[in-house]
Design an enzyme around this catalytic site. Structure first.
Site, mmCIF file in Angstrom:
data_model
loop_
_atom_site.group_PDB
_atom_site.id
_atom_site.type_symbol
_atom_site.label_atom_id
_atom_site.label_comp_id
_atom_site.label_asym_id
_atom_site.label_seq_id
_atom_site.Cartn_x
_atom_site.Cartn_y
_atom_site.Cartn_z
ATOM 1 N N HIS A 13 80.154 16.825 83.129
ATOM 2 C CA HIS A 13 80.293 15.695 83.489
ATOM 3 C C HIS A 13 81.692 15.355 83.700
ATOM 4 C CE1 HIS A 13 79.081 10.889 82.601
ATOM 5 N NE2 HIS A 13 80.344 11.031 82.985
ATOM 6 N N HIS A 15 84.756 13.005 86.458
ATOM 7 C CA HIS A 15 84.718 11.873 87.587
ATOM 8 C C HIS A 15 86.212 12.509 88.385
ATOM 9 C CE1 HIS A 15 82.166 8.914 85.719
ATOM 10 N NE2 HIS A 15 82.399 9.494 84.727
ATOM 11 N N LYS A 95 72.152 10.357 88.716
ATOM 12 C CA LYS A 95 72.924 9.664 87.535
ATOM 13 C C LYS A 95 72.498 8.308 87.375
ATOM 14 C CE LYS A 95 75.890 8.725 84.304
ATOM 15 N NZ LYS A 95 77.319 8.782 84.280
ATOM 16 N N HIS A 132 73.683 7.106 81.733
ATOM 17 C CA HIS A 132 74.531 6.414 81.032
ATOM 18 C C HIS A 132 74.045 5.564 80.050
ATOM 19 C CE1 HIS A 132 78.765 4.525 80.230
ATOM 20 N NE2 HIS A 132 78.074 3.778 79.845
ATOM 21 N N HIS A 166 77.414 11.850 77.716
ATOM 22 C CA HIS A 166 78.573 11.523 76.633
ATOM 23 C C HIS A 166 78.080 10.598 75.389
ATOM 24 C CE1 HIS A 166 78.250 7.893 79.100
ATOM 25 N NE2 HIS A 166 78.932 8.300 80.203
ATOM 26 N N ASP A 238 83.670 13.933 80.780
ATOM 27 C CA ASP A 238 83.755 12.700 81.066
ATOM 28 C C ASP A 238 85.228 12.281 81.352
ATOM 29 O OD1 ASP A 238 82.978 9.933 81.981
ATOM 30 O OD2 ASP A 238 82.816 9.132 79.846
HETATM 31 C C1 NCD Z 1 84.062 6.251 83.649
HETATM 32 C C2 NCD Z 1 84.991 6.101 85.029
HETATM 33 O O1 NCD Z 1 85.962 5.552 84.866
HETATM 34 O O2 NCD Z 1 84.485 6.367 85.955
HETATM 35 N N1 NCD Z 1 84.616 5.515 82.584
HETATM 36 C C3 NCD Z 1 84.603 6.005 81.454
HETATM 37 O O3 NCD Z 1 85.041 5.028 80.415
HETATM 38 N N2 NCD Z 1 84.216 7.009 80.908
HETATM 39 C C4 NCD Z 1 82.623 5.844 83.857
HETATM 40 C C5 NCD Z 1 81.729 6.413 82.956
HETATM 41 O O4 NCD Z 1 81.314 7.553 82.709
HETATM 42 O O5 NCD Z 1 81.084 5.509 82.035
HETATM 43 ZN ZN ZN Z 2 81.538 9.281 83.141
#
Ligand code: NCD
Ligand code: ZN
Length: 335
Positions: A13, A15, A95, A132, A166, A238
């Site tokens: 996971h 970003h 997702k 989520h 998460h 995450d």
């Molecule tokens: C994530 C993001 O910034 O894209 N932020 C976070 O706090 N984890 C989005 C997410 O996974 O909730």
């Molecule tokens: Zn995330």
């Protein structure tokens, strides 16, 4: 043990964003991991086959110097059967974000109950559902309240593989052994911090994320299943980079950036708890089995060699910037 060799470590996971941010963070992930599950919450979201193919190319371009498998995801919406058939071979799962739950989730689902036909098709096509799992309730209770939805989905679609992303609470941990088709990812920051670390003293914007870090007993419950390498639990960082201007701001964006330090942090933690032998399962083997994937064959060596966490990676500030870590990566993934 003062060293651990991880075979094809995976981040289930992460970003990676787009444009300049993608170019900055994707190589940092690819230096540590043989593959990663890439989140689709861009603006606009990755919610068509065309965008999925475009984003895959972007991630491949940004990680071209590495032997790295991008496991792409589609942003959940009311897809038709034709769309799912077309997207299937290009992704690892879909997702689901409840609308407004976190960063770039404005296009998320308003009414999960109205999406039964999509879940049924995903179950039929064996497409994993990544979730989520937070309601719109009081911030500390959102994940616990969402367990009602997980129970419903797991029961109504018993062959649908559902990944609780998460997880941060003992409530979510308890579901793992109750429903065969529920799995989970756990971040590294939620294994180290509680709400006290975020707002108990000076407020720490770089530790602020969704779901928010919870209570000590929640952290203990997470630690227990990760250190035991519970077969249904996978590592998912995450790691969620934001420019410093978005974090050190009156409206601090949610997201903790850990990609380049995740493996040293994990090695340090597992070593402290005499569980280094369980790290391989947590960072790779469980995920390979659950998702039925065979990532590129790489080795990453993490050793008890101290490092200082950089103050910044360009405009992104990592968790615990400037502090010392006892462990570091001595042989990254691409060498
Ligand atoms: C994530 C993001 O910034 O894209 N932020 C976070 O706090 N984890 C989005 C997410 O996974 O909730
Ligand atoms: Zn995330």
């Amino acid at each position: 043990m003062n060293s651990v060799t991880l075979r094809s470590p995976l981040d289930m996971h992460v970003h990676l964003r787009q444009d300049a941010m993608l170019d900055l963070v994707a190589p940092l992930t690819a230096a540590s991991f043989a593959g990663a599950v890439i989140m689709p919450n861009l603006l606009p979201p990755v919610n068509s086959v065309e965008r999925l193919q475009w984003y895959t190319q972007e991630v491949r371009r940004a990680t071209a110097a590495f032997s790295f498998a991008p496991y792409m995801t589609l942003f959940f919406r009311d897809y038709s059967e034709q769309e799912l058939m077309a997207a299937r071979e290009h992704m690892i799962g879909i997702k689901l974000y409840p609308a407004g739950a976190t960063t770039n989730s404005e296009h998320g689902v308003q009414q999960i109950d109205a999406m039964g036909h999509v879940f049924a098709m995903m179950e039929e096509m064996d497409i994993p559902l990544l979730v989520h799992g937070e309601t719109h309730g009081f911030v500390m209770d959102r994940e616990a309240e969402f367990t009602r939805v997980y129970r419903h989905l797991a029961t109504a679609y018993p062959r649908l593989r559902i990944v609780m992303e998460h997880i941060t609470t003992a409530d979510a941990v308890a579901l793992l052994d109750q429903y065969e088709n529920l799995f989970a990812t756990v971040t590294v920051h939620h294994l180290y911090i509680t709400l006290d670390d975020v707002v108990g003293g000076l407020m720490r914007p770089h530790l602020f994320c969704k779901p928010i870090a919870k209570r000590p007993e929640d952290k203990e419950a997470l630690l227990r299943v990760c250190l035991d390498a519970h077969p249904k639990v996978m590592f998912g960082s995450d790691s969620a980079p934001h420019p410093v201007s978005m974090k050190e701001s009156p409206g601090c964006a949610a997201g903790v950036f850990t990609a380049p330090i995740a493996l040293p942090l994990l090695a340090q933690l597992f070593s402290t708890h005499s569980s280094l032998d369980k790290l391989q399962a947590f960072v790779s083997d469980n995920a390979q089995r659950i998702y039925r994937i065979t990532p590129p064959s790489t080795e990453v060596v993490v050793e008890k060699v101290p490092m200082t966490i950089p103050d910044a990676y360009d405009e992104v500030i990592p968790m615990w910037a400037g502090s010392k870590l006892e462990w570091s990566i001595t042989k990254p993934a691409h060498q």
